[in-house]
Motif scaffolding. Structure first.
Motif, PDB file in Angstrom:
ATOM      1  N   ALA A   1      -4.184 -19.484   5.323  1.00 18.80           N
ATOM      2  CA  ALA A   1      -4.055 -20.401   4.188  1.00 18.80           C
ATOM      3  C   ALA A   1      -3.661 -19.675   2.912  1.00 18.80           C
ATOM      4  O   ALA A   1      -3.241 -20.300   1.938  1.00 18.80           O
ATOM      5  N   GLY A   2      -3.832 -18.334   2.876  1.00 17.93           N
ATOM      6  CA  GLY A   2      -3.474 -17.562   1.683  1.00 17.93           C
ATOM      7  C   GLY A   2      -4.660 -17.059   0.911  1.00 17.93           C
ATOM      8  O   GLY A   2      -4.522 -16.606  -0.227  1.00 17.93           O
ATOM      9  N   LYS A   3      -5.853 -17.099   1.522  1.00 17.57           N
ATOM     10  CA  LYS A   3      -7.071 -16.696   0.804  1.00 17.57           C
ATOM     11  C   LYS A   3      -7.021 -15.213   0.440  1.00 17.57           C
ATOM     12  O   LYS A   3      -7.175 -14.836  -0.731  1.00 17.57           O
ATOM     13  N   THR A   4      -6.832 -14.350   1.434  1.00 18.18           N
ATOM     14  CA  THR A   4      -6.804 -12.910   1.190  1.00 18.18           C
ATOM     15  C   THR A   4      -5.617 -12.530   0.327  1.00 18.18           C
ATOM     16  O   THR A   4      -5.686 -11.583  -0.472  1.00 18.18           O
ATOM     17  N   THR A   5      -4.532 -13.283   0.442  1.00 19.53           N
ATOM     18  CA  THR A   5      -3.337 -12.992  -0.344  1.00 19.53           C
ATOM     19  C   THR A   5      -3.622 -13.072  -1.837  1.00 19.53           C
ATOM     20  O   THR A   5      -3.090 -12.286  -2.625  1.00 19.53           O
ATOM     21  N   LEU A   6      -4.469 -14.020  -2.246  1.00 19.22           N
ATOM     22  CA  LEU A   6      -4.812 -14.121  -3.671  1.00 19.22           C
ATOM     23  C   LEU A   6      -5.459 -12.830  -4.165  1.00 19.22           C
ATOM     24  O   LEU A   6      -5.146 -12.336  -5.257  1.00 19.22           O
ATOM     25  N   GLY A   7      -6.373 -12.280  -3.345  1.00 23.61           N
ATOM     26  CA  GLY A   7      -6.995 -11.012  -3.728  1.00 23.61           C
ATOM     27  C   GLY A   7      -5.983  -9.884  -3.778  1.00 23.61           C
ATOM     28  O   GLY A   7      -6.020  -9.039  -4.683  1.00 23.61           O
ATOM     29  N   ASN A   8      -5.062  -9.859  -2.823  1.00 21.47           N
ATOM     30  CA  ASN A   8      -4.024  -8.822  -2.815  1.00 21.47           C
ATOM     31  C   ASN A   8      -3.136  -8.914  -4.048  1.00 21.47           C
ATOM     32  O   ASN A   8      -2.707  -7.897  -4.608  1.00 21.47           O
ATOM     33  N   LEU A   9      -2.828 -10.142  -4.464  1.00 17.28           N
ATOM     34  CA  LEU A   9      -2.001 -10.318  -5.667  1.00 17.28           C
ATOM     35  C   LEU A   9      -2.769  -9.900  -6.914  1.00 17.28           C
ATOM     36  O   LEU A   9      -2.197  -9.290  -7.832  1.00 17.28           O
ATOM     37  N   LEU A  10      -4.054 -10.228  -6.963  1.00 19.45           N
ATOM     38  CA  LEU A  10      -4.865  -9.860  -8.128  1.00 19.45           C
ATOM     39  C   LEU A  10      -5.011  -8.348  -8.246  1.00 19.45           C
ATOM     40  O   LEU A  10      -5.052  -7.808  -9.360  1.00 19.45           O
ATOM     41  N   MET A  11      -5.065  -7.650  -7.111  1.00 16.66           N
ATOM     42  CA  MET A  11      -5.176  -6.196  -7.125  1.00 16.66           C
ATOM     43  C   MET A  11      -3.806  -5.515  -7.239  1.00 16.66           C
ATOM     44  O   MET A  11      -3.717  -4.298  -7.287  1.00 16.66           O
ATOM     45  N   ARG A  12      -2.737  -6.325  -7.218  1.00 15.57           N
ATOM     46  CA  ARG A  12      -1.355  -5.831  -7.249  1.00 15.57           C
ATOM     47  C   ARG A  12      -1.037  -4.968  -6.027  1.00 15.57           C
ATOM     48  O   ARG A  12      -0.249  -4.032  -6.112  1.00 15.57           O
ATOM     49  N   PHE A  13      -1.658  -5.303  -4.892  1.00 14.77           N
ATOM     50  CA  PHE A  13      -1.199  -4.721  -3.636  1.00 14.77           C
ATOM     51  C   PHE A  13       0.159  -5.316  -3.278  1.00 14.77           C
ATOM     52  O   PHE A  13       0.989  -4.684  -2.641  1.00 14.77           O
TER      53      PHE A  13
ATOM     54  N   LYS B   1       2.580   5.908  -3.150  1.00 15.83           N
ATOM     55  CA  LYS B   1       3.570   5.063  -3.832  1.00 15.83           C
ATOM     56  C   LYS B   1       4.058   3.892  -2.993  1.00 15.83           C
ATOM     57  O   LYS B   1       4.759   3.020  -3.498  1.00 15.83           O
ATOM     58  N   LEU B   2       3.718   3.892  -1.704  1.00 13.41           N
ATOM     59  CA  LEU B   2       4.208   2.832  -0.836  1.00 13.41           C
ATOM     60  C   LEU B   2       3.403   1.552  -1.036  1.00 13.41           C
ATOM     61  O   LEU B   2       2.193   1.603  -1.259  1.00 13.41           O
ATOM     62  N   PRO B   3       4.061   0.407  -0.948  1.00 14.30           N
ATOM     63  CA  PRO B   3       3.323  -0.856  -1.077  1.00 14.30           C
ATOM     64  C   PRO B   3       2.489  -1.119   0.170  1.00 14.30           C
ATOM     65  O   PRO B   3       2.746  -0.567   1.249  1.00 14.30           O
ATOM     66  N   LEU B   4       1.518  -1.999  -0.001  1.00 14.76           N
ATOM     67  CA  LEU B   4       0.632  -2.323   1.123  1.00 14.76           C
ATOM     68  C   LEU B   4       1.416  -2.922   2.278  1.00 14.76           C
ATOM     69  O   LEU B   4       1.076  -2.723   3.447  1.00 14.76           O
ATOM     70  N   GLY B   5       2.508  -3.639   1.964  1.00 10.75           N
ATOM     71  CA  GLY B   5       3.301  -4.259   3.004  1.00 10.75           C
ATOM     72  C   GLY B   5       3.891  -3.267   3.979  1.00 10.75           C
ATOM     73  O   GLY B   5       4.082  -3.581   5.156  1.00 10.75           O
ATOM     74  N   TYR B   6       4.184  -2.055   3.504  1.00 16.16           N
ATOM     75  CA  TYR B   6       4.733  -1.039   4.398  1.00 16.16           C
ATOM     76  C   TYR B   6       3.714  -0.669   5.471  1.00 16.16           C
ATOM     77  O   TYR B   6       4.039  -0.569   6.649  1.00 16.16           O
TER      78      TYR B   6
ATOM     79  N   GLU C   1       9.610   2.039  -2.343  1.00 20.87           N
ATOM     80  CA  GLU C   1       8.307   2.212  -2.970  1.00 20.87           C
ATOM     81  C   GLU C   1       7.927   0.956  -3.741  1.00 20.87           C
ATOM     82  O   GLU C   1       8.767   0.082  -4.003  1.00 20.87           O
ATOM     83  N   GLN C   2       6.659   0.867  -4.067  1.00 19.22           N
ATOM     84  CA  GLN C   2       6.226  -0.250  -4.894  1.00 19.22           C
ATOM     85  C   GLN C   2       6.871  -0.131  -6.273  1.00 19.22           C
ATOM     86  O   GLN C   2       7.255   0.958  -6.708  1.00 19.22           O
ATOM     87  N   SER C   3       7.024  -1.250  -6.941  1.00 25.51           N
ATOM     88  CA  SER C   3       7.669  -1.229  -8.253  1.00 25.51           C
ATOM     89  C   SER C   3       6.906  -0.319  -9.202  1.00 25.51           C
ATOM     90  O   SER C   3       5.674  -0.211  -9.137  1.00 25.51           O
ATOM     91  N   ALA C   4       7.633   0.342 -10.058  1.00 22.78           N
ATOM     92  CA  ALA C   4       7.022   1.312 -10.972  1.00 22.78           C
ATOM     93  C   ALA C   4       6.177   0.601 -12.026  1.00 22.78           C
ATOM     94  O   ALA C   4       6.439  -0.558 -12.394  1.00 22.78           O
ATOM     95  N   ASP C   5       5.158   1.270 -12.494  1.00 21.38           N
ATOM     96  CA  ASP C   5       4.375   0.746 -13.602  1.00 21.38           C
ATOM     97  C   ASP C   5       5.230   0.719 -14.867  1.00 21.38           C
ATOM     98  O   ASP C   5       6.204   1.459 -14.977  1.00 21.38           O
TER      99      ASP C   5
END
Length: 627
Positions: free
Chosen positions: A423-435, A152-157, A368-372
């Protein structure tokens, strides 16, 4: 002020432990009743021993006085002879002049005492067994909660936690918490019950002596509170230092080749010695402080015991108490001192478990990451249309990374994302996967806001191949089928053939049943091909390839590129790459800088513009020629 916060934290941790035990309250109640029965039995036994002593004293008194007299006459005769103290001692027992020791009565009492002690031991055994079962069940529940929390923890943790520190919390601290509860729970309950029962009996025998014995309790309480309060933060430091040490050891183990290549052994050993010294010093201080609680309490209790013994003898000499009563009281006083020391020992040892429990519950209380959504949207067949609508994101509140990012990608399109580090390249993938969740804007998949979908559903439609090839210690077939549990062997082999894995797998000792460990001899390129086959078998609608070829050699890169080209066919793909030669055939190339698209187009279009992409490509091409 800091001390107050620490104490409050300790109280909260104790309440959390109590909540864990509450679910086992029925079993704990049974254990409490069994322990109470054992305490009653073991408390009665000294009284009976004192009674047996009085029977012996009565027999001695009867033999020492002439037959035919009453007890009162015999005592008057002793006083008339000047033996007043002896008369006072004999007055406390019921004797019959001229009659000796009743050995049958003494034997009966002793047999009863033996039976009581046997029953008390059985009760203690049962109570220990029940407590052990409860503690193991609590540890099982904690480990289950830890496992659920990890999901349940976000990737940022995880990005913000050293690996050794995190592993220390979920393994070492849980184990230490379990061991300390195992050692202290039943002992503390038994000691408190014993102390309470002994106090009650001692007040029945002699209220003045009991009051004298209890004079030491406030002193013992202050000593225990001060020493244990100082030990707990030391234990917390010890476990934190242990986590840092584990992180260092893991880093040095996983990178031992580089450590040797660059001659960093001496520096690595110095860093290890630094962490080891910190662990040693904090552990030594914690152990010393916790270990001093019991002897300090025993010392105070023994001083009080001496005072009680002296006063008890004086009361026997005045006839206020019998020898048997004083004997029983002194036994109780000795047991009371032992229980006080036992409580002190438990309190001292408990600080280690409490420090670990604080660290475990800190982990369990992490955000925890936001609930579905309560009623998530479930799209039908997803074609792979992806849209970023005015997306904004920042890892830290004061440092924006992506602002106002918009992009529309048609199904089946391959989008390459290039740009400098950060530059934020990997971040786009993380956002798309909802990490991670965007701070503003929306991301749509076939017109559906991914925030309205469940993460499991979204990720089941999205494949990810990373630079780091994560393979677990299982067979080749199990690793390929990781994203499709229960899939047939035929489909696994078909995916392997499509991704150019089948050829080298068949050269392994056991083919698809070869266990992937250090002895398997799998190269980095072959590992990456297995991860590509895993993504192919999962059959995602959207694919993210994040530096998937940057860690393999040139020959392996060609094989991986061919496999990924097959993998991308018919799928919307996002390719994040530093090697620009690998993305020439992309349908769209985005050049990002500081979270914004500064250029976009095909390879030839961007070279013709002679902008940021052209400079990046030229610099890599020139560097390659120089090599």
């Amino acid at each position: 002020m800091k001390e107050k916060k620490r104490v409050t934290h300790a109280k909260g941790t104790l309440r959390a432990i109590a909540r864990l035990l509450r679910s086992h309250r029925l079993v704990l109640t049974i254990a409490l009743l069994v322990s109470f029965a054992g305490v009653v039995v073991n408390t009665v036994a000294p009284l009976l021993l004192g009674y047996a002593t009085d029977l012996i004293v009565a027999g001695v008194a009867g033999q020492a006085t002439p037959a035919g007299l009453t007890k009162a006459e015999a005592l008057d005769q002793l006083r008339a002879e000047g033996r007043t103290t002896l008369a006072s001692v004999y007055s406390t027992v019921d004797f019959l002049p001229g009659h000796g020791i009743d050995f049958a009565a003494v034997a009966s009492v002793l047999v009863t005492v033996v039976a009581l002690y046997a029953g008390g031991s059985a009760a203690n055994f049962a109570q220990e067994r029940i407590a052990a079962n409860v503690v193991q069940a609590v540890a099982r529940d904690v480990r289950r909660r830890v496992e659920e929390k990890l999901a349940k923890l976000p990737l940022g943790y995880f990005d913000g936690q050293p690996r050794g520190e995190l592993l220390g919390r979920v393994t070492n601290d849980v184990d230490n918490m379990q061991q300390v509860l195992q050692q202290t729970l039943s002992q503390l309950v038994t000691a408190v019950l014993y102390a309470t029962g002994l106090t009650a009996v001692m007040f029945v025998i002699s209220p003045p002596l009991a009051a004298l014995l209890l004079v030491s309790l406030p002193v013992c309480a202050v000593i225990a509170a001060k020493l244990s309060g100082r030990a707990r933060p030391r234990f917390a430091e010890q476990w934190a230092a242990t986590g840092a040490l584990a992180t260092h050891v893991e880093d040095m183990y996983s990178g031992h080749t580089l450590v040797r290549v660059f001659g960093r052994q001496t520096l690595s050993e110095a860093e290890f010695d630094k962490h080891n010294k910190t662990t040693y010093e904090s552990g030594r201080a914690a152990s010393f402080l916790s270990a001093t609680v019991e002897p300090a309490l025993i010392f105070v209790s023994n001083l009080n015991y001496v005072a009680v013994a002296v006063v008890g003898v004086l009361r026997v000499s005045t006839g206020a108490l019998s020898i048997g009563e004083v004997q029983a009281f002194l036994q109780y006083a000795n047991q009371f001192s032992n229980q006080a020391g036992q409580i002190g020992s438990v309190v001292g040892r408990f600080q280690s478990g409490l420090a670990s429990a604080e660290r475990v519950f800190d982990f369990l209380d992490a955000d925890e990451q936001s609930a579905d959504p309560a009623h998530p949207v479930t799209p039908g067949n997803v074609a792979g249309q992806v849209e970023f609508q005015d997306v904004g994101f920042r890892y830290t509140p004061d440092r924006p990374l992506i602002e106002g990012f918009s992009l529309s990608v048609r199904p089946g399109t391959t989008v390459a994302i290039v740009g400098p580090t950060g530059a934020g390249k990997t971040t786009l993938g993380n956002l798309l996967m909802r990490f991670y969740e965007p701070d503003s804007g929306r991301i749509l998949l076939d017109g559906t806001d991914i925030a309205t979908m469940s993460r499991e559903d979204l990720r089941s439609r999205t494949g990810l191949v990373l630079q780091d090839t994560w393979l677990f210690e299982g067979t080749v077939a199990e690793n390929i089928a990781y994203g499709r549990p229960g899939v047939t062997r035929e489909k696994i082999v078909a995916a392997a053939k499509a991704m150019r894995v089948d050829h080298f797998v068949r050269t392994l000792p056991h083919g698809y049943d070869t266990v992937l460990d250090e002895a398997a001899g799998i190269s980095a390129g072959e590992k990456q091909l297995i991860t590509v086959a895993r993504a192919f078998l999962a059959s995602p609608a959207v694919l993210i390839l994040d530096e998937a070829t940057s860690s393999v050699d040139t020959r392996s890169e060609l094989l991986v590129q061919k496999a990924m080209a097959e993998l991308r066919r018919g799928r919307t793909s996002f390719v994040i790459a530093h090697r620009l030669s690998t993305i020439r055939d992309a349908d769209l190339i985005l050049v990002m800088d500081q979270g914004r698209i500064v250029e976009q187009g095909t390879h030839d279009e961007l070279l013709a513009v002679d902008g940021a992409y052209a400079h990046l490509y030229t610099s890599q091409f020139v560097s390659t020629l120089r090599l």
